[in-house]
Design a protein around this motif. Sequence first.
Motif, mmCIF file in Angstrom:
data_model
loop_
_atom_site.group_PDB
_atom_site.id
_atom_site.type_symbol
_atom_site.label_atom_id
_atom_site.label_comp_id
_atom_site.label_asym_id
_atom_site.label_seq_id
_atom_site.Cartn_x
_atom_site.Cartn_y
_atom_site.Cartn_z
ATOM 1 N N GLY A 37 23.298 55.403 38.755
ATOM 2 C CA GLY A 37 22.306 56.132 37.967
ATOM 3 C C GLY A 37 21.075 55.369 37.526
ATOM 4 O O GLY A 37 20.242 55.899 36.797
ATOM 5 N N LEU A 38 20.927 54.108 37.941
ATOM 6 C CA LEU A 38 19.727 53.351 37.566
ATOM 7 C C LEU A 38 18.536 53.923 38.329
ATOM 8 O O LEU A 38 18.568 54.027 39.552
ATOM 9 C CB LEU A 38 19.894 51.870 37.914
ATOM 10 C CG LEU A 38 18.706 50.966 37.576
ATOM 11 C CD1 LEU A 38 18.582 50.763 36.070
ATOM 12 C CD2 LEU A 38 18.837 49.611 38.263
ATOM 13 N N CYS A 43 15.046 48.441 34.832
ATOM 14 C CA CYS A 43 15.604 47.104 34.691
ATOM 15 C C CYS A 43 17.127 47.117 34.744
ATOM 16 O O CYS A 43 17.785 47.455 33.756
ATOM 17 C CB CYS A 43 15.123 46.499 33.373
ATOM 18 S SG CYS A 43 15.685 44.817 33.103
ATOM 19 N N GLY A 44 17.674 46.763 35.902
ATOM 20 C CA GLY A 44 19.131 46.766 36.076
ATOM 21 C C GLY A 44 19.828 45.738 35.199
ATOM 22 O O GLY A 44 20.968 45.937 34.778
ATOM 23 N N ALA A 46 19.073 44.932 32.178
ATOM 24 C CA ALA A 46 19.209 45.430 30.806
ATOM 25 C C ALA A 46 20.535 46.167 30.628
ATOM 26 O O ALA A 46 21.068 46.246 29.523
ATOM 27 C CB ALA A 46 18.041 46.358 30.464
ATOM 28 N N TRP A 47 21.072 46.688 31.725
ATOM 29 C CA TRP A 47 22.353 47.410 31.655
ATOM 30 C C TRP A 47 23.496 46.527 31.171
ATOM 31 O O TRP A 47 24.504 47.028 30.705
ATOM 32 C CB TRP A 47 22.685 48.004 33.028
ATOM 33 C CG TRP A 47 22.074 49.353 33.248
ATOM 34 C CD1 TRP A 47 20.970 49.861 32.636
ATOM 35 C CD2 TRP A 47 22.545 50.370 34.147
ATOM 36 N NE1 TRP A 47 20.700 51.128 33.116
ATOM 37 C CE2 TRP A 47 21.661 51.456 34.045
ATOM 38 C CE3 TRP A 47 23.608 50.454 35.041
ATOM 39 C CZ2 TRP A 47 21.822 52.635 34.780
ATOM 40 C CZ3 TRP A 47 23.773 51.615 35.775
ATOM 41 C CH2 TRP A 47 22.899 52.691 35.644
ATOM 42 N N ASN A 48 23.350 45.194 31.284
ATOM 43 C CA ASN A 48 24.387 44.308 30.750
ATOM 44 C C ASN A 48 24.565 44.542 29.257
ATOM 45 O O ASN A 48 25.649 44.314 28.724
ATOM 46 C CB ASN A 48 24.037 42.838 31.004
ATOM 47 C CG ASN A 48 23.954 42.509 32.486
ATOM 48 O OD1 ASN A 48 24.589 43.156 33.307
ATOM 49 N ND2 ASN A 48 23.153 41.499 32.817
ATOM 50 N N LEU A 49 23.473 44.999 28.597
ATOM 51 C CA LEU A 49 23.536 45.302 27.166
ATOM 52 C C LEU A 49 23.676 46.798 26.899
ATOM 53 O O LEU A 49 24.431 47.210 26.030
ATOM 54 C CB LEU A 49 22.271 44.786 26.455
ATOM 55 C CG LEU A 49 21.973 43.285 26.576
ATOM 56 C CD1 LEU A 49 20.669 42.946 25.847
ATOM 57 C CD2 LEU A 49 23.114 42.436 26.045
ATOM 58 N N THR A 50 22.950 47.616 27.671
ATOM 59 C CA THR A 50 22.914 49.056 27.367
ATOM 60 C C THR A 50 24.041 49.858 28.033
ATOM 61 O O THR A 50 24.510 50.838 27.481
ATOM 62 C CB THR A 50 21.560 49.670 27.775
ATOM 63 O OG1 THR A 50 21.387 49.484 29.186
ATOM 64 C CG2 THR A 50 20.404 49.013 27.032
ATOM 65 N N HIS A 51 24.447 49.477 29.248
ATOM 66 C CA HIS A 51 25.532 50.184 29.952
ATOM 67 C C HIS A 51 26.525 49.200 30.552
ATOM 68 O O HIS A 51 26.789 49.230 31.759
ATOM 69 C CB HIS A 51 24.966 51.047 31.097
ATOM 70 C CG HIS A 51 24.017 52.126 30.649
ATOM 71 N ND1 HIS A 51 22.687 51.885 30.432
ATOM 72 C CD2 HIS A 51 24.223 53.446 30.394
ATOM 73 C CE1 HIS A 51 22.097 53.022 30.045
ATOM 74 N NE2 HIS A 51 23.009 53.982 30.023
ATOM 75 N N PRO A 52 27.098 48.319 29.721
ATOM 76 C CA PRO A 52 27.971 47.280 30.288
ATOM 77 C C PRO A 52 29.155 47.854 31.067
ATOM 78 O O PRO A 52 29.591 47.266 32.052
ATOM 79 C CB PRO A 52 28.439 46.489 29.066
ATOM 80 C CG PRO A 52 28.191 47.374 27.890
ATOM 81 C CD PRO A 52 27.007 48.224 28.254
ATOM 82 N N GLU A 53 29.609 49.037 30.666
ATOM 83 C CA GLU A 53 30.781 49.627 31.342
ATOM 84 C C GLU A 53 30.455 50.010 32.786
ATOM 85 O O GLU A 53 31.315 49.959 33.659
ATOM 86 C CB GLU A 53 31.333 50.829 30.556
ATOM 87 C CG GLU A 53 30.460 52.077 30.526
ATOM 88 C CD GLU A 53 29.105 51.933 29.816
ATOM 89 O OE1 GLU A 53 28.185 52.716 30.166
ATOM 90 O OE2 GLU A 53 28.950 51.074 28.918
ATOM 91 N N PHE A 75 19.953 38.863 38.627
ATOM 92 C CA PHE A 75 18.980 38.512 39.673
ATOM 93 C C PHE A 75 17.558 38.444 39.106
ATOM 94 O O PHE A 75 16.807 37.521 39.374
ATOM 95 C CB PHE A 75 19.057 39.551 40.798
ATOM 96 C CG PHE A 75 18.086 39.320 41.926
ATOM 97 C CD1 PHE A 75 18.381 38.421 42.942
ATOM 98 C CD2 PHE A 75 16.886 40.017 41.987
ATOM 99 C CE1 PHE A 75 17.488 38.209 43.996
ATOM 100 C CE2 PHE A 75 15.989 39.823 43.040
ATOM 101 C CZ PHE A 75 16.299 38.912 44.038
ATOM 102 N N GLY A 76 17.186 39.429 38.318
ATOM 103 C CA GLY A 76 15.854 39.454 37.678
ATOM 104 C C GLY A 76 15.953 39.089 36.207
ATOM 105 O O GLY A 76 15.257 39.659 35.370
ATOM 106 N N GLY A 77 16.818 38.134 35.887
ATOM 107 C CA GLY A 77 17.110 37.810 34.489
ATOM 108 C C GLY A 77 16.291 36.698 33.875
ATOM 109 O O GLY A 77 16.616 36.200 32.796
ATOM 110 N N SER A 78 15.204 36.291 34.539
ATOM 111 C CA SER A 78 14.331 35.265 33.937
ATOM 112 C C SER A 78 13.337 35.946 32.989
ATOM 113 O O SER A 78 13.080 37.142 33.109
ATOM 114 C CB SER A 78 13.556 34.521 35.020
ATOM 115 O OG SER A 78 12.604 35.401 35.617
#
Length: 319
Positions: A37-38, A43-44, A46-53, A75-78
């Motif tokens: 659903g991204l 920003c994929g 950001a899902w580590n915080l917003t949609h970790p599941e 990957f784009g985490g800088s």
Amino acid sequence: GAHGGNEKTMKEKLQDAIRRRPLLGDGAMGTQLMLAGLAQGNCGEAWNLTHPERVLGIQRRYAEAGSDCILTNTFGGSRIMLGRHGRADQVVEINRAAVAIVREAFGGRAGYVIGDIGPFGGLLEPFGDFTEAQVRAAFEEQAQALVEGGVDAILIETQTSLEELTLGIQAAKQAGAACIIGSMAYDVTLDGSTFRTMMGVSPERAAECMQEHGTDIVALNCGTGMDMERARQAVLRYRRVTDLPVMAQPNAGQPKLVEMKVVYDETPQQMVRGVVPLLEAGVRILGACCGSAPDHIRAFRSAMDEFFSARAQHENQAV
């Protein structure tokens, strides 16, 4: 974290483990996030915080398919990449959360968490707008967050220039990473005779540069036309110039536009035919890149297991 301390001392370093037996990596993340659903361009990380599941669901499917090593969703985490989405102040949280999600995906199994650092997404001066100091600082900040999060290795991936690759390796070293992997993206030339990065770097030059800067594992991922057979050729070319172990993450064939969506044309059954030739070429970590899914990795797992049990039987008979 402190709870990981005990396991850390128990588990051997990734670069030592792969000298004993080749390990299986994971498959693509971007395409899986989109299936979950991204929206394109969002920003994929950001899902580590917003949609970790949702991130956990993808990585758990790779773990269940048999991956020994899974890349963090960073990957784009800088700071430079996250800044484009207004999230420059969340570098540390996003990268640390990513490590915890992979650990959880392994579900208590002793898998290797590989901290993923992709390109900063621009060009260095004099070609582009970014100074070496800015890029170095961005990579150091990300590498530090991943190491503090508890990664087993840092992967500097999809690189096309030796300058940026070197900044990434130095940042991982500065952060005290236990294992450093440098990975280049090669494109097959128009005449099909060879492959090199967009900036004209050959695999031989890349491997020499990585070895010189203290990388533990030399790798390749992605790039136009980098399928299983081209990956096999790249492994052999690396091995001619370095004794360092090699990791490969080929694409699932070629991208095709189908109903305005990019799809890759190799099924797990087609892609898996290239597994044994890669093992015979000496690959030590085998994963997959664009277009691959848990089904591709599951097929890789059974091909690898079959290859090693056949080899073990053969060796037993020889004795």
